[in-house]
Design an enzyme around this catalytic site. Sequence first.
Site, short mmCIF file in Angstrom:
data_model
loop_
_atom_site.label_atom_id
_atom_site.label_comp_id
_atom_site.label_asym_id
_atom_site.label_seq_id
_atom_site.Cartn_x
_atom_site.Cartn_y
_atom_site.Cartn_z
N SER A 135 1.36 -1.28 2.51
CA SER A 135 1.47 -1.96 1.28
C SER A 135 0.78 -3.20 1.36
CB SER A 135 3.09 -2.21 1.25
OG SER A 135 3.60 -3.06 2.28
N HIS A 173 4.93 -9.08 3.30
CA HIS A 173 4.29 -9.13 2.17
C HIS A 173 3.91 -10.59 1.66
CE1 HIS A 173 6.26 -5.36 0.32
NE2 HIS A 173 5.34 -5.06 1.02
N ASP A 226 8.32 -7.47 -5.60
CA ASP A 226 9.26 -6.86 -4.59
C ASP A 226 10.87 -6.82 -4.96
OD1 ASP A 226 7.35 -6.38 -2.76
OD2 ASP A 226 7.87 -8.08 -1.60
#
Length: 164
Positions: free
Chosen positions: A40, A80, A106
């Site tokens: 990701s 992230h 998210d």
Amino acid sequence: QLYYQVLNFAMIVSSALMIWKGLIVLTGSESPIVVVLSGSMEPAFHRGDLLFLTNFHGDPIRAGEIVVFKVEGRDIPIVHRVIKVHEKGNGNIKFLTKGDNNEVDDRGLYKEGQNWLEKKDVVGRARGFLPYVGMVTIIMNDYPKFKYALLAVMGAYVLLKRES
């Protein structure tokens, strides 16, 4: 001889634990080293990259920064990038994250009804990395029998190794 080998093994384990606890104190992070488990964050980080984290609470969280956070109901921390930050007048900070390789933010990963993260959710902030060093961890998680075999071989080596 066996007694000596068992003590040697115990010293290795306790030394590793002391180093880990020392890193926790030095970095301010409950987990100073994490492995990227998914794609990701590509191209910034790839699956298997080992990240070094710090988490000094005085440092403000800023957009563009890469954070590792835990969400209630999930055991594994997520790596992230912060894409939006909201600062309140009273000093409270809320922020939104997104994986570089993901299409959407998210909010779908957060617990139900939660739209923003807070500082308490942050495990650490990425300060450096070693590419692909964490692949051993991923292999051991994907193939538990390999993990147990590796641990058995390492334990047997330490216990059966003869001092010259």
